[in-house]
Design a protein around this motif. Structure first.
Motif, PDB file in Angstrom:
ATOM      1  N   GLN A 343       0.835  -1.207   0.000  1.00  0.00           N
ATOM      2  CA  GLN A 343       0.000   0.000   0.000  1.00  0.00           C
ATOM      3  C   GLN A 343       0.867   1.253   0.000  1.00  0.00           C
ATOM      4  O   GLN A 343       0.631   2.195  -0.779  1.00  0.00           O
ATOM      5  CB  GLN A 343      -0.905  -0.012   1.230  1.00  0.00           C
ATOM      6  CG  GLN A 343      -1.799   1.225   1.343  1.00  0.00           C
ATOM      7  CD  GLN A 343      -2.470   1.297   2.707  1.00  0.00           C
ATOM      8  OE1 GLN A 343      -1.848   1.009   3.730  1.00  0.00           O
ATOM      9  NE2 GLN A 343      -3.744   1.680   2.717  1.00  0.00           N
ATOM     10  N   LEU A 346       2.444   2.158  -3.318  1.00  0.00           N
ATOM     11  CA  LEU A 346       1.533   2.873  -4.218  1.00  0.00           C
ATOM     12  C   LEU A 346       1.351   4.319  -3.768  1.00  0.00           C
ATOM     13  O   LEU A 346       1.325   5.239  -4.593  1.00  0.00           O
ATOM     14  CB  LEU A 346       0.192   2.146  -4.288  1.00  0.00           C
ATOM     15  CG  LEU A 346       0.210   0.748  -4.924  1.00  0.00           C
ATOM     16  CD1 LEU A 346      -1.177   0.126  -4.898  1.00  0.00           C
ATOM     17  CD2 LEU A 346       0.733   0.808  -6.358  1.00  0.00           C
ATOM     18  N   TRP A 347       1.215   4.534  -2.478  1.00  0.00           N
ATOM     19  CA  TRP A 347       1.111   5.906  -1.976  1.00  0.00           C
ATOM     20  C   TRP A 347       2.338   6.717  -2.383  1.00  0.00           C
ATOM     21  O   TRP A 347       2.224   7.869  -2.785  1.00  0.00           O
ATOM     22  CB  TRP A 347       0.996   5.903  -0.456  1.00  0.00           C
ATOM     23  CG  TRP A 347      -0.350   5.500   0.081  1.00  0.00           C
ATOM     24  CD1 TRP A 347      -1.436   5.089  -0.634  1.00  0.00           C
ATOM     25  CD2 TRP A 347      -0.726   5.475   1.460  1.00  0.00           C
ATOM     26  NE1 TRP A 347      -2.470   4.805   0.212  1.00  0.00           N
ATOM     27  CE2 TRP A 347      -2.086   5.033   1.506  1.00  0.00           C
ATOM     28  CE3 TRP A 347      -0.069   5.776   2.648  1.00  0.00           C
ATOM     29  CZ2 TRP A 347      -2.772   4.893   2.706  1.00  0.00           C
ATOM     30  CZ3 TRP A 347      -0.764   5.645   3.852  1.00  0.00           C
ATOM     31  CH2 TRP A 347      -2.104   5.209   3.873  1.00  0.00           C
ATOM     32  N   ILE A 351      -0.423   7.156  -5.827  1.00  0.00           N
ATOM     33  CA  ILE A 351      -1.681   6.439  -6.088  1.00  0.00           C
ATOM     34  C   ILE A 351      -2.364   6.123  -4.765  1.00  0.00           C
ATOM     35  O   ILE A 351      -1.765   5.489  -3.881  1.00  0.00           O
ATOM     36  CB  ILE A 351      -1.421   5.136  -6.871  1.00  0.00           C
ATOM     37  CG1 ILE A 351      -0.877   5.459  -8.267  1.00  0.00           C
ATOM     38  CG2 ILE A 351      -2.697   4.293  -6.976  1.00  0.00           C
ATOM     39  CD1 ILE A 351      -0.465   4.238  -9.062  1.00  0.00           C
ATOM     40  N   ALA A 353      -4.484   4.054  -2.315  1.00  0.00           N
ATOM     41  CA  ALA A 353      -4.797   2.631  -2.224  1.00  0.00           C
ATOM     42  C   ALA A 353      -5.246   2.286  -0.815  1.00  0.00           C
ATOM     43  O   ALA A 353      -4.828   2.910   0.157  1.00  0.00           O
ATOM     44  CB  ALA A 353      -3.573   1.799  -2.605  1.00  0.00           C
ATOM     45  N   MET A 366      -7.642   0.028  -5.402  1.00  0.00           N
ATOM     46  CA  MET A 366      -7.389   1.354  -5.966  1.00  0.00           C
ATOM     47  C   MET A 366      -8.488   1.656  -6.995  1.00  0.00           C
ATOM     48  O   MET A 366      -9.352   0.821  -7.253  1.00  0.00           O
ATOM     49  CB  MET A 366      -6.003   1.412  -6.628  1.00  0.00           C
ATOM     50  CG  MET A 366      -5.829   0.573  -7.873  1.00  0.00           C
ATOM     51  SD  MET A 366      -5.871  -1.199  -7.584  1.00  0.00           S
ATOM     52  CE  MET A 366      -4.481  -1.392  -6.473  1.00  0.00           C
ATOM     53  N   ASN A 370      -6.279   3.651 -11.996  1.00  0.00           N
ATOM     54  CA  ASN A 370      -4.911   3.406 -11.542  1.00  0.00           C
ATOM     55  C   ASN A 370      -4.536   1.928 -11.490  1.00  0.00           C
ATOM     56  O   ASN A 370      -3.437   1.575 -11.032  1.00  0.00           O
ATOM     57  CB  ASN A 370      -4.706   4.019 -10.147  1.00  0.00           C
ATOM     58  CG  ASN A 370      -4.613   5.525 -10.200  1.00  0.00           C
ATOM     59  OD1 ASN A 370      -4.062   6.090 -11.145  1.00  0.00           O
ATOM     60  ND2 ASN A 370      -5.169   6.191  -9.195  1.00  0.00           N
ATOM     61  N   SER A 374      -0.742   0.477 -11.068  1.00  0.00           N
ATOM     62  CA  SER A 374      -0.496  -0.154  -9.759  1.00  0.00           C
ATOM     63  C   SER A 374       0.100  -1.543  -9.929  1.00  0.00           C
ATOM     64  O   SER A 374       1.008  -1.945  -9.186  1.00  0.00           O
ATOM     65  CB  SER A 374      -1.797  -0.235  -8.965  1.00  0.00           C
ATOM     66  OG  SER A 374      -2.308   1.050  -8.696  1.00  0.00           O
ATOM     67  N   LYS A 375      -0.419  -2.304 -10.901  1.00  0.00           N
ATOM     68  CA  LYS A 375       0.129  -3.640 -11.158  1.00  0.00           C
ATOM     69  C   LYS A 375       1.618  -3.567 -11.484  1.00  0.00           C
ATOM     70  O   LYS A 375       2.416  -4.369 -10.989  1.00  0.00           O
ATOM     71  CB  LYS A 375      -0.622  -4.314 -12.310  1.00  0.00           C
ATOM     72  CG  LYS A 375      -2.016  -4.803 -11.959  1.00  0.00           C
ATOM     73  CD  LYS A 375      -2.665  -5.456 -13.176  1.00  0.00           C
ATOM     74  CE  LYS A 375      -4.069  -5.969 -12.869  1.00  0.00           C
ATOM     75  NZ  LYS A 375      -4.713  -6.558 -14.073  1.00  0.00           N
ATOM     76  N   ILE A 377       3.775  -1.174 -10.707  1.00  0.00           N
ATOM     77  CA  ILE A 377       4.557  -0.729  -9.539  1.00  0.00           C
ATOM     78  C   ILE A 377       4.763  -1.893  -8.573  1.00  0.00           C
ATOM     79  O   ILE A 377       5.879  -2.138  -8.091  1.00  0.00           O
ATOM     80  CB  ILE A 377       3.832   0.431  -8.823  1.00  0.00           C
ATOM     81  CG1 ILE A 377       3.882   1.682  -9.720  1.00  0.00           C
ATOM     82  CG2 ILE A 377       4.468   0.718  -7.457  1.00  0.00           C
ATOM     83  CD1 ILE A 377       2.911   2.763  -9.269  1.00  0.00           C
ATOM     84  N   LEU A 378       3.703  -2.644  -8.304  1.00  0.00           N
ATOM     85  CA  LEU A 378       3.804  -3.761  -7.352  1.00  0.00           C
ATOM     86  C   LEU A 378       4.636  -4.918  -7.906  1.00  0.00           C
ATOM     87  O   LEU A 378       5.354  -5.584  -7.167  1.00  0.00           O
ATOM     88  CB  LEU A 378       2.407  -4.250  -6.954  1.00  0.00           C
ATOM     89  CG  LEU A 378       1.541  -3.228  -6.202  1.00  0.00           C
ATOM     90  CD1 LEU A 378       0.182  -3.835  -5.861  1.00  0.00           C
ATOM     91  CD2 LEU A 378       2.241  -2.747  -4.930  1.00  0.00           C
TER      92      LEU A 378
END
Length: 385
Positions: A343, A346-347, A351, A353, A366, A370, A374-375, A377-378
């Motif tokens: 989380q 993403l912040w 983003i 979340a 999210m 986004n 997000s996918k 980034i994670l």
């Protein structure tokens, strides 16, 4: 020609004749069972051995324990310790092909693959694993357990067993590791959950319905599952169903030793002996050597090393929460221990979340807008595949 060679040739021809006469898959195979240590007495296991002998022509059974009134061969010993020593001696000499026993200590790296018939559909399922320890690291152990389960299923005649991962802590990391192994050239056929959302991470329904040929779990959970599957009709004190906790599998481990619970009843003892005979007939040791070789060629050791290394840095600094917005999309497959860090990752990228727990496990939520960012980034941070 020496007398020993003549004797060996004679025994070989006898085995061939027996195979022709009986049509048995297991002619020439000799399975032992230690008879001391059962909560239900020596007679319980002797009865199981005699039941197996009546039901399965073609292989021989050796009792390792005190002298009893039986037509089966008995290797006499007085204690459990002596029984295990005699068992190892007979296995290492080649006199026994396999042996069934209780309360036996395997080396680290070896664990057992149980075999059950599920109540939902009466279908066979292998539980990987049920006793022993494949590795000290939980996720590493479960990845190895998957390979152990595949080896056992193949030795039992399933050429292309399906593999499911029980939805436990670490299941998503196991999924990523196994899919990487598959991508690298070690073929794995992943099972599909019987639930509407599918996937190879299995739920309780999938246990009852045997949605996978091989169900991957940590050993302690697998042990509990074996007890439930084996004794749910008897109240727990007597394991009356199934085939026992199975063979100890591990790289370089050269003994075919199968485990029974001390609470195992006569039918389970009989089934465990037949399980042992069929594994021996299926050449489980050869299959194990082949599967380990293929898995290592596909990068197994590097994958396991990466699991125990620090793959991602926890987001420890204070991260300001972005402006709150409606979250309608979600990403699953994140281990619960990593949820807050995911989380924050993403912040940190701006983003918004939220974390949550769905019926399939932990998730980060999210906005739809986004989701794809997000996918990425994670995935780049190692939280998802």
């Amino acid at each position: 020609m020496s007398e020993n060679i003549k004797k060996m040739i004679g025994e070989t021809f006898k085995d061939i004749a027996k195979a022709i006469e009986t049509g048995s898959f297991a002619a020439g195979i000799r399975v032992g069972i230690t008879t001391l240590g059962s909560e239900h007495g020596v007679e319980n296991l002797v009865a199981g051995a005699e039941m197996a002998a009546k039901e399965s022509a073609g292989f021989e059974i050796v009792l390792i324990g005190p002298k009893v009134d039986t037509e089966l061969e008995v290797a006499e010993v007085a204690t459990e310790e002596e029984a295990h020593k005699k068992m190892e001696e007979l296995l290492d000499s080649g006199y026994l092909s396999a042996c069934v026993t209780m309360h036996y200590n395997f080396p680290i790296g070896v664990s057992t693959v149980g075999r059950v018939i599920t109540p939902g559909k009466g279908k066979e399922m292998f539980i990987a694993t049920t006793t022993g320890t494949s590795a000290a690291h939980r996720v590493e152990a479960m990845v190895k357990n998957a390979i152990y389960g595949i080896i056992t299923a193949k030795a039992m005649g399933k050429k292309n067993p399906t593999v499911g991962i029980l939805n436990l802590d670490g299941a998503r990391a196991v999924e990523r590791a196994l899919k990487e192994l598959d991508k690298n050239g070690y073929p794995i056929t992943f099972a599909e959950s019987m639930r509407a959302d599918g996937g190879c991470v299995m739920r309780g329904n999938d246990l009852l319905g045997a949605a996978a040929d091989v169900m991957v779990t940590d050993t302690l959970t697998g042990n509990i599952m074996m007890k439930v599957f084996s004794s749910y009709t008897t109240g727990g004190s007597y394991e009356g169903l199934g085939y026992g906790y199975g063979p100890g599998i591990g790289e370089g481990y050269d003994r075919t030793v199968l485990i029974l619970s001390r609470a195992s009843g006569t039918p389970v003892a009989a089934n465990a002996i037949k399980y042992a005979a069929k594994l021996s007939a299926g050449n489980v040791k050869k299959i194990a050597a082949e599967e380990f070789k293929k898995a290592k060629a596909a990068g197994l050791e590097d994958i396991l090393s990466a699991l125990t290394a620090t793959k991602k840095e926890a987001v420890e600094e204070e991260v300001k929460m972005p402006e709150k917005e409606v979250v309608t999309a979600s990403i699953a497959g994140i281990d619960v221990m990593d949820l807050e860090d995911a989380q924050k990752a993403l912040w940190k990228a701006g983003i918004y979340a939220e974390t949550g727990m769905g019926c399939t496990g932990p998730m980060v939520q999210m906005s739809e807008a986004n989701l794809e960012a997000s996918k990425k980034i994670l995935a780049d941070a190692g939280y998802i595949a």
